[in-house]
Each structure stands twice: as C-alpha cells, then as structure tokens.
Design a protein around this motif. Structure first.
Motif, PDB file in Angstrom:
ATOM      1  N   VAL A  66       0.837  -1.206   0.000  1.00  0.00           N
ATOM      2  CA  VAL A  66       0.000   0.000   0.000  1.00  0.00           C
ATOM      3  C   VAL A  66       0.867   1.250   0.000  1.00  0.00           C
ATOM      4  CG1 VAL A  66      -1.689   1.328   1.320  1.00  0.00           C
ATOM      5  CG2 VAL A  66      -1.936  -1.156   1.129  1.00  0.00           C
ATOM      6  N   ILE A  67       1.940   1.233   0.795  1.00  0.00           N
ATOM      7  CA  ILE A  67       2.829   2.405   0.883  1.00  0.00           C
ATOM      8  C   ILE A  67       3.578   2.611  -0.430  1.00  0.00           C
ATOM      9  CG2 ILE A  67       4.875   3.340   2.032  1.00  0.00           C
ATOM     10  CD1 ILE A  67       3.936   1.897   4.580  1.00  0.00           C
ATOM     11  N   VAL A  68       4.163   1.549  -0.954  1.00  0.00           N
ATOM     12  CA  VAL A  68       4.994   1.658  -2.159  1.00  0.00           C
ATOM     13  C   VAL A  68       4.158   2.042  -3.383  1.00  0.00           C
ATOM     14  CG1 VAL A  68       6.404   0.334  -3.790  1.00  0.00           C
ATOM     15  CG2 VAL A  68       6.774   0.081  -1.329  1.00  0.00           C
ATOM     16  N   PHE A  69       2.937   1.498  -3.483  1.00  0.00           N
ATOM     17  CA  PHE A  69       2.106   1.727  -4.667  1.00  0.00           C
ATOM     18  C   PHE A  69       0.944   2.688  -4.411  1.00  0.00           C
ATOM     19  CE2 PHE A  69       4.061  -2.438  -5.394  1.00  0.00           C
ATOM     20  CZ  PHE A  69       4.598  -2.246  -6.658  1.00  0.00           C
ATOM     21  N   ARG A  70       1.060   3.497  -3.379  1.00  0.00           N
ATOM     22  CA  ARG A  70      -0.056   4.389  -3.023  1.00  0.00           C
ATOM     23  C   ARG A  70      -0.386   5.380  -4.138  1.00  0.00           C
ATOM     24  NH1 ARG A  70       4.537   6.091  -0.808  1.00  0.00           N
ATOM     25  NH2 ARG A  70       5.068   8.317  -0.813  1.00  0.00           N
ATOM     26  N   ARG A  71       0.597   5.784  -4.930  1.00  0.00           N
ATOM     27  CA  ARG A  71       0.368   6.743  -6.012  1.00  0.00           C
ATOM     28  C   ARG A  71       0.212   6.066  -7.375  1.00  0.00           C
ATOM     29  NH1 ARG A  71       4.718   9.272  -7.060  1.00  0.00           N
ATOM     30  NH2 ARG A  71       3.708  10.943  -8.230  1.00  0.00           N
TER      31      ARG A  71
ATOM     32  N   VAL B  44      -3.405  -0.742  -6.331  1.00  0.00           N
ATOM     33  CA  VAL B  44      -3.670  -1.594  -5.167  1.00  0.00           C
ATOM     34  C   VAL B  44      -5.072  -2.192  -5.253  1.00  0.00           C
ATOM     35  CG1 VAL B  44      -3.933  -1.641  -2.644  1.00  0.00           C
ATOM     36  CG2 VAL B  44      -2.056  -0.354  -3.680  1.00  0.00           C
ATOM     37  N   LEU B  45      -6.049  -1.414  -5.738  1.00  0.00           N
ATOM     38  CA  LEU B  45      -7.411  -1.930  -5.902  1.00  0.00           C
ATOM     39  C   LEU B  45      -7.439  -3.065  -6.923  1.00  0.00           C
ATOM     40  CD1 LEU B  45     -10.455  -1.853  -5.423  1.00  0.00           C
ATOM     41  CD2 LEU B  45     -10.610  -0.014  -7.120  1.00  0.00           C
ATOM     42  N   SER B  46      -6.686  -2.925  -8.004  1.00  0.00           N
ATOM     43  CA  SER B  46      -6.647  -3.998  -9.009  1.00  0.00           C
ATOM     44  C   SER B  46      -6.042  -5.265  -8.418  1.00  0.00           C
ATOM     45  CB  SER B  46      -5.860  -3.550 -10.239  1.00  0.00           C
ATOM     46  OG  SER B  46      -4.486  -3.414  -9.950  1.00  0.00           O
ATOM     47  N   PHE B  47      -5.037  -5.130  -7.539  1.00  0.00           N
ATOM     48  CA  PHE B  47      -4.470  -6.294  -6.855  1.00  0.00           C
ATOM     49  C   PHE B  47      -5.545  -7.027  -6.054  1.00  0.00           C
ATOM     50  CE2 PHE B  47      -0.084  -4.059  -6.554  1.00  0.00           C
ATOM     51  CZ  PHE B  47       0.229  -4.484  -7.831  1.00  0.00           C
TER      52      PHE B  47
ATOM     53  N   SER C  75      -3.143 -14.614   0.670  1.00  0.00           N
ATOM     54  CA  SER C  75      -2.077 -15.351  -0.017  1.00  0.00           C
ATOM     55  C   SER C  75      -2.145 -15.119  -1.519  1.00  0.00           C
ATOM     56  CB  SER C  75      -2.184 -16.846   0.287  1.00  0.00           C
ATOM     57  OG  SER C  75      -2.013 -17.099   1.659  1.00  0.00           O
ATOM     58  N   TRP C  76      -3.354 -15.212  -2.075  1.00  0.00           N
ATOM     59  CA  TRP C  76      -3.504 -14.994  -3.516  1.00  0.00           C
ATOM     60  C   TRP C  76      -3.225 -13.540  -3.871  1.00  0.00           C
ATOM     61  CZ3 TRP C  76      -2.997 -18.574  -6.794  1.00  0.00           C
ATOM     62  CH2 TRP C  76      -3.440 -19.869  -6.528  1.00  0.00           C
ATOM     63  N   LEU C  77      -3.610 -12.614  -2.976  1.00  0.00           N
ATOM     64  CA  LEU C  77      -3.326 -11.202  -3.217  1.00  0.00           C
ATOM     65  C   LEU C  77      -1.821 -10.995  -3.367  1.00  0.00           C
ATOM     66  CD1 LEU C  77      -3.896  -8.139  -3.189  1.00  0.00           C
ATOM     67  CD2 LEU C  77      -3.922  -8.252  -0.694  1.00  0.00           C
TER      68      LEU C  77
END
Length: 264
Positions: A168-173, A190-193, A232-234
């Motif tokens: 979340v931190i690394v991909f927040r933008r 992150v939502l797509s993940f 786990s899948w995430l």
C-alpha cells in the motif's frame, strides 16, 4: 447509461478472452472429474490437456513467444512453491500419476502459469499503461520478499500483513491506465491487486471442488476455502503483476531506441 453498459460489456468481453487459459484448465478439471479417461491417470491427462492448450495458444497467435517465456517462468516459480508446500503439508494431491514429482503433479505449474497468461492477455487487449510506477530496485526487493515469505513463514513469523502494508505504501500513487473501446480509464493499482486476488480465491474454490488439490480440512468432504487465503492470492498476484510489469517495461524500453533509430 447505454454507453456505460456498452463499455461494461466490452470490458467483460476482453476480460473473458484474457481468461481463456484458466477457463480451459477449469474445463479440464471438470471433465476429468466427471469422466474417467482411459490409459492414463487423471493428473497425466490434465498435463497433456494443458500442454495441448499451450501449443494452441502460441500457434494460433493468441499468445506471443515473449508471453510464452513469461508463462514458462511462472510455471517454474509455481512448481517450486508447490513442491515446498506439499512437502510441508499445506495441501496435497492424493491421486495417482506418472507425472508426479515428490507428490506434486506437473500440471499444477500451469495453474500458476494461467495467472501469468491472464495478466499478459489483459495487458495487451486493454493496452495497459502504468502511471507513477515505483523505482525498479524497490519493486524487485518487494516481489522477492513476498515470494520468500511463502517459504520462510513455516520456520519464522508470517509477515504477510506487513508486506501488504508495504505494498500500500509503495504503490499508493501508482495507477493502472487501460483502454476499453476508444476510451481510457484509470484505477488505483492496489485496488486492481485486491480484485484479482479475490476472483482467484473464487477460482480456487472451484478448483478444489473439482479436485485440483486438497487442503487438510477438505480430506473428508469439500468445504469453502478459508477467506484468509485471499491474502495469499493477493500477494501472489502482486508478485505476478510485478514480474510481468517489469518485463513489459524492459521490453518497451528496448523497443523504443530501436524504433527511434529507424529511418523516417
């Protein structure tokens, strides 16, 4: 409203076409569960069907040779994880098969490869572009840490939730930019993940129902896969996406100088 509905249908069609390989695997699981094929055990027939589908995908142009290389890499990554997890008793493959190695049938690697196939197909069909992508070293270290945690948590503490926080931190933008028809849309990465991980969890329930593998709590009778498996899948989806995105980015950078060098 009509245009929005039409766009939704187009998006659904592209997603369905991108899922062709996973759909074939599910169909093969269902077929071999309902019908006992002759001459070979079920796991061997599943391997043959997966190999046949892979050949068809490449020969028909549905997958490129570069995508085949990515899918093969995921097959090996998934098979290594399967060998370890089955050894640790996380799940099992109780059926017989000539193509089993240390209790793991070789077809199992295709279930991981099918995730890579979906990502590659969707990337191309939806013309995916990444916005605010983090630096390469950060992405590489994060993907390595996530993959290693699948092994190390058996001997040490499970840090998956800390890894999720790091994601979340690394991909927040970061955003994923994709095209449907003539229009382009954006979605937080992150939502797509989370969405892909959730739908793979649903697929996992279907796969275990058809006997693709068996968790300890499913040895007597099938039951719903624990919702905690979504995490786990995430994380596995994140590793998959980061590898595909990095390879696509490298390929794009290699193509750009070649194109600029061509005479006008």
């Amino acid at each position: 409203m009509l245009r929005a509905f039409g766009q939704l249908l187009r998006f659904g069609r592209e997603q369905a076409l991108s899922c062709l390989f996973p759909v074939v695997i599910f169909a093969a699981l269902a077929l071999t569960r309902m019908i006992e094929l002759p001459l070979l055990p079920r796991y061997d027939w599943l391997l043959i069907l997966c190999l046949l589908m892979q050949v068809i995908m490449v020969r028909s142009g549905l997958e490129t040779r570069d995508e085949l290389k990515v899918i093969t890499l995921f097959h090996l990554i998934g098979l290594a994880l399967e060998l370890f997890k089955v050894h640790m008793g996380s799940w099992s493959y109780p059926g017989e098969g000539y193509s089993k190695i240390f209790g793991v049938p070789l077809y199992s690697g295709f279930m991981y490869a099918s995730v890579a196939s979906y990502l590659c197909q969707a990337w191309r069909r939806l013309d995916v572009r990444l916005v605010a992508w983090p630096p390469f070293p950060v992405v590489t270290l994060l993907a390595a840490a996530i993959y290693l945690n699948f092994f190390t948590h058996h001997y040490w503490i499970d840090v998956r939730w800390w890894l999720c926080l790091l994601v979340v931190i690394v991909f927040r933008r970061a955003r994923v930019n994709y095209r449907v028809g003539e229009s382009r849309y954006r979605m937080p990465l992150v939502l797509s993940f989370v969405l892909i991980g959730f739908f793979i969890w649903i697929a996992e329930n279907i796969a275990t129902f058809f006997g693709a593998w068996t968790y300890p709590n499913q040895t007597q009778a099938w039951s719903l896969v624990h919702l905690g498996k979504v995490s786990s899948w995430l994380l596995l989806v994140i590793v998959s996406f980061l590898i595909v995105a990095t390879l696509k980015k490298v390929k794009g950078e290699q193509r750009a100088p070649a194109e600029s060098a061509e005479p006008g």
